[in-house]
Design an enzyme around this catalytic site. Sequence first.
Site, PDB file in Angstrom:
ATOM      1  N   HIS A 141       0.847  -1.201   0.000  1.00  0.00           N
ATOM      2  CA  HIS A 141       0.000   0.000   0.000  1.00  0.00           C
ATOM      3  C   HIS A 141       0.884   1.254   0.000  1.00  0.00           C
ATOM      4  CE1 HIS A 141      -3.563   2.383   1.658  1.00  0.00           C
ATOM      5  NE2 HIS A 141      -2.542   3.161   1.967  1.00  0.00           N
ATOM      6  N   GLU A 142       1.879   1.285   0.881  1.00  0.00           N
ATOM      7  CA  GLU A 142       2.744   2.466   0.981  1.00  0.00           C
ATOM      8  C   GLU A 142       3.659   2.596  -0.237  1.00  0.00           C
ATOM      9  OE1 GLU A 142       2.064   4.644   3.154  1.00  0.00           O
ATOM     10  OE2 GLU A 142       0.662   3.337   4.215  1.00  0.00           O
ATOM     11  N   HIS A 145       1.711   4.240  -2.854  1.00  0.00           N
ATOM     12  CA  HIS A 145       1.718   5.698  -2.675  1.00  0.00           C
ATOM     13  C   HIS A 145       2.973   6.299  -3.290  1.00  0.00           C
ATOM     14  CE1 HIS A 145      -1.827   6.532  -0.361  1.00  0.00           C
ATOM     15  NE2 HIS A 145      -1.457   5.853   0.716  1.00  0.00           N
ATOM     16  N   GLU A 192      -6.175   6.756  -1.144  1.00  0.00           N
ATOM     17  CA  GLU A 192      -6.070   5.610  -0.239  1.00  0.00           C
ATOM     18  C   GLU A 192      -6.691   4.362  -0.880  1.00  0.00           C
ATOM     19  OE1 GLU A 192      -4.529   5.158   2.713  1.00  0.00           O
ATOM     20  OE2 GLU A 192      -3.649   7.114   2.277  1.00  0.00           O
TER      21      GLU A 192
END
Length: 380
Positions: A141-142, A145, A192
Amino acid sequence: MTERNHESGGNVPSRQRRRFARISSRAYEHPADRSALVALRKLSGFDTVFKTLSGLLPERSLRLLFLSDSVRVSDAQFAHLNDMLRDACYVLDLEKVPPMYVNQDPQPNAMCIGLDEPIIVVTTGLVELLDEEEMRAVVGHEVGHALSGHAVYRTILLFLTGIAMKVAWIPLGNVAIMAIVTALREWFRKSELSADRAGLLVGQDLQASMRGLMKIAGGNHLHEMNVDAFLAQADEYEKGGDLRDSVLKILNLLPRSHPFTTVRAAELKKWSESRDYQRIMDGHYPRRDEDKDTSVTDSFRQSAAHYADAVRTSKDPLMKLVGDIAGGAGDLGGKLRDKFTGQGGGGAAGKKNADATDGSPGATRPEEPQNPDAPESGGS
């Protein structure tokens, strides 16, 4: 693919995962997130402007803070997280592995910030809460980003939020900054959802992603929780209540940087069942080399189509009302009144009024005035 085993020091296959060579972040970005990013990337001098801003933003201070008061992930510290980080960068083909820190904080959280170079921070609360596969999805997930460039806007959002707190005593100044912060928060909530998709592409384990979101919502009590029941909450949240609840949902969401956890889980499951996800897993996805040729107009058109479809298929009372109005349904005032009061044309009051004016036997008809020529009573 192969995954490095930090205990043996060799390349030992743990579980085969597909690698997405040269994948563009457009492949997994939410339409609203994608359209904003495409537009920003097309702006002439965009990178120069934000590099200039980096002198005004507290990025250097944040880097020094994490370096001095957190634990930097490496082969020597939190080696299993370091393996996950390199693994995630390999799967998404992120060339430069961003530095990652573990920060002592019992609140489960993770973030990716930075203007010149992204850095990833995870809290001890999150590390202690999640198992290996759940944590892998979070690290992915990060990294998602970082690949999308979200770290830039997250840093600006943190900066502006701090400014808003400092100038809260200045009415107009605070309103102007909070308007920007509110818009950034709305975009960031969509980003997100994009990063959740990146986490699924890295972990390639939907159940692990679902478990992680459930734990963030309800703690380390998996034996007390159920994925289907958790997703049912999202469905109940979306369609439950009347128009008053729809307004309260908006008010509850406005100050948040993240969507509600049940909503994230439902959105991710829906995307995992989509043709877009299957095409990516089959190796059919946009490449970074094509990013420069992406049309801003097409991106906005796709975003608009997504929102139109969301309104059309939504179970939320407010969205259904918007859909009815857009579809040509009349009597907006009456619909709003009925939605807020919980009454409709088929309700008891509506039926009584209808019976009072129809010509059916036994219907009560309104009394005729005794003197039709007499003036009406009452004030102005």
